[in-house]
Scaffold this motif. Structure first.
Motif, short mmCIF file in Angstrom:
data_model
loop_
_atom_site.label_atom_id
_atom_site.label_comp_id
_atom_site.label_asym_id
_atom_site.label_seq_id
_atom_site.Cartn_x
_atom_site.Cartn_y
_atom_site.Cartn_z
N LYS A 38 -6.39 13.09 2.51
CA LYS A 38 -6.73 14.48 2.20
C LYS A 38 -5.51 15.26 1.71
O LYS A 38 -5.63 16.16 0.88
CB LYS A 38 -7.33 15.17 3.43
CG LYS A 38 -8.67 14.59 3.86
CD LYS A 38 -9.71 14.76 2.77
CE LYS A 38 -11.07 14.23 3.18
NZ LYS A 38 -12.05 14.32 2.08
N ALA A 39 -4.34 14.92 2.25
CA ALA A 39 -3.10 15.59 1.84
C ALA A 39 -1.94 14.63 2.06
O ALA A 39 -1.96 13.80 2.97
CB ALA A 39 -2.88 16.89 2.62
N ALA A 40 -0.93 14.75 1.20
CA ALA A 40 0.28 13.93 1.31
C ALA A 40 1.45 14.80 0.89
O ALA A 40 1.30 15.69 0.03
CB ALA A 40 0.17 12.70 0.41
N SER A 41 2.62 14.57 1.49
CA SER A 41 3.76 15.43 1.16
C SER A 41 4.89 14.62 0.52
O SER A 41 5.05 13.42 0.75
CB SER A 41 4.27 16.18 2.39
OG SER A 41 4.91 15.32 3.30
N LEU A 42 5.66 15.33 -0.29
CA LEU A 42 6.73 14.74 -1.09
C LEU A 42 8.04 14.77 -0.29
O LEU A 42 8.34 15.74 0.41
CB LEU A 42 6.89 15.55 -2.38
CG LEU A 42 7.96 15.13 -3.38
CD1 LEU A 42 7.65 13.76 -3.96
CD2 LEU A 42 8.05 16.18 -4.50
N ASN A 43 8.82 13.69 -0.41
CA ASN A 43 10.13 13.60 0.23
C ASN A 43 11.18 13.15 -0.79
O ASN A 43 10.84 12.55 -1.82
CB ASN A 43 10.10 12.59 1.38
CG ASN A 43 9.25 13.07 2.54
OD1 ASN A 43 9.64 13.93 3.30
ND2 ASN A 43 8.05 12.50 2.67
N HIS A 44 12.45 13.40 -0.48
CA HIS A 44 13.51 12.90 -1.35
C HIS A 44 13.46 11.39 -1.48
O HIS A 44 13.89 10.83 -2.51
CB HIS A 44 14.88 13.34 -0.82
CG HIS A 44 15.30 14.69 -1.32
ND1 HIS A 44 15.16 15.84 -0.59
CD2 HIS A 44 15.84 15.08 -2.51
CE1 HIS A 44 15.59 16.87 -1.29
NE2 HIS A 44 16.01 16.44 -2.46
#
Length: 313
Positions: A38-44
């Motif tokens: 449903k949602a995913a977050s961005l990382n370095h």
């Protein structure tokens, strides 16, 4: 299924290695399960992967993304712990050896699923497994600080540093923050930081602990900001890893340097519980549909963020 993939690697132009399009659905595997993201977050970490760091050519193409929240095969709302223990010489994280979270569906070990508290949205929960878990483990798992301790967080704006400020303020610490960007310093103050100063400026007092993710550009300042017996907890070196070591100061003042990488599933469970109970929420810079992921990658590459980028599926 639609996914965001590292199709190749390019150290100089990482965004040129990013590809959006159809990928095969996950194949069933014993002990693993499919989660509808449903949602995913961005990382370095995702940018480093596009540069070819930690993601060798023989593993490409690879679906990117460490962090996800979604719905499992039984209809439960879940958060995915990104660290995969598969019997190898060291643990890996999603998108290093196994396809990651920037897709409509992701295959993960059943043991990596935790219940998503109903108090957290999917977007908020998706911010926790990497940056926020790293910050939580640094602050509460690696060092013993009493409420009211003085700390310095280097580099306001990134996902880990923003999480450190939020969590440290909640714990009752006096928090100093550095940034070259005046706007980011103001936002850190709005979150409850005691003071925010330009990068490299002398603090009005020495601190009990410094939390580092910048490395070469801030290392000397970190060492010189500590009280005798103080500690640096470091989780990364985004500006490089070859600063002067300041060894004379380290041994003369009996300073400690503590490395920290990610966090355990148990720490992620307590972090999600803390957020649910206290009302502490991840700072989200922007929410984008997955098909606009390149915009989020570009903002991160340019340093034009304060908090997390979240992709919705």
């Amino acid at each position: 299924m639609f996914a965001i993939t590292a199709a190749r690697s390019s150290f100089e132009d990482p965004l040129s290695a990013l590809e959006a399009g159809e990928r095969p659905d996950p194949e069933p595997r014993d002990g693993w399960t499919v989660v509808d993201v449903k949602a995913a977050s961005l990382n370095h970490h995702d940018l480093w992967s596009l540069r070819g760091i930690g993601l060798p050519a023989e593993r490409l193409p690879m679906i990117l993304g460490c962090d996800a929240a979604g719905i499992d095969e039984d209809g439960n709302e879940v958060v995915v712990h990104a660290v995969v223990e598969d019997g190898g010489s060291r643990p890996t994280i999603l998108s290093e050896k196994y396809d990651g979270a920037f897709a409509e569906r992701i295959l993960v070990p059943r043991a990596n699923l935790l219940p998503k508290p109903p108090e957290l949205s999917f977007e908020e929960a998706a911010c926790l497994p990497t940056a926020w878990l790293t910050a939580y483990s640094m602050l509460f798992g690696k060092i013993d600080l009493r409420p009211g301790s003085t700390i310095l967080v280097q580099g306001a704006g990134g996902g880990v540093s923003v999480a450190l400020v939020r969590l440290a303020v909640q714990a009752g610490h006096r928090v100093y923050v550095t940034s070259r960007d005046e706007g980011k310093r103001e936002k850190a103050l709005d979150m409850g930081a005691y003071a925010a100063v330009p990068t490299g400026d002398r603090l009005p007092e020495r601190v009990d602990a410094v939390f580092e993710s910048v490395g070469q550009a801030t290392w000397a300042h970190s060492v010189r900001s500590l009280k005798p017996g103080g500690a640096i907890v470091i989780c990364g070196a985004t500006s490089g890893e070859a600063p002067p070591a300041e060894l004379t100061r380290v041994f003369f003042l009996q300073l400690r340097v503590i490395g920290s990488t990610m966090g355990t599933k148990e720490e992620l469970a307590t972090l999600t519980e803390m957020c649910a109970r206290t009302g502490v929420r991840p700072v989200i810079d922007r929410v984008l549909p997955l098909d606009r992921a390149a915009e989020g990658f570009r903002a991160m590459a340019e340093g034009a963020l304060f908090g997390k980028v979240v992709f919705t599926v």
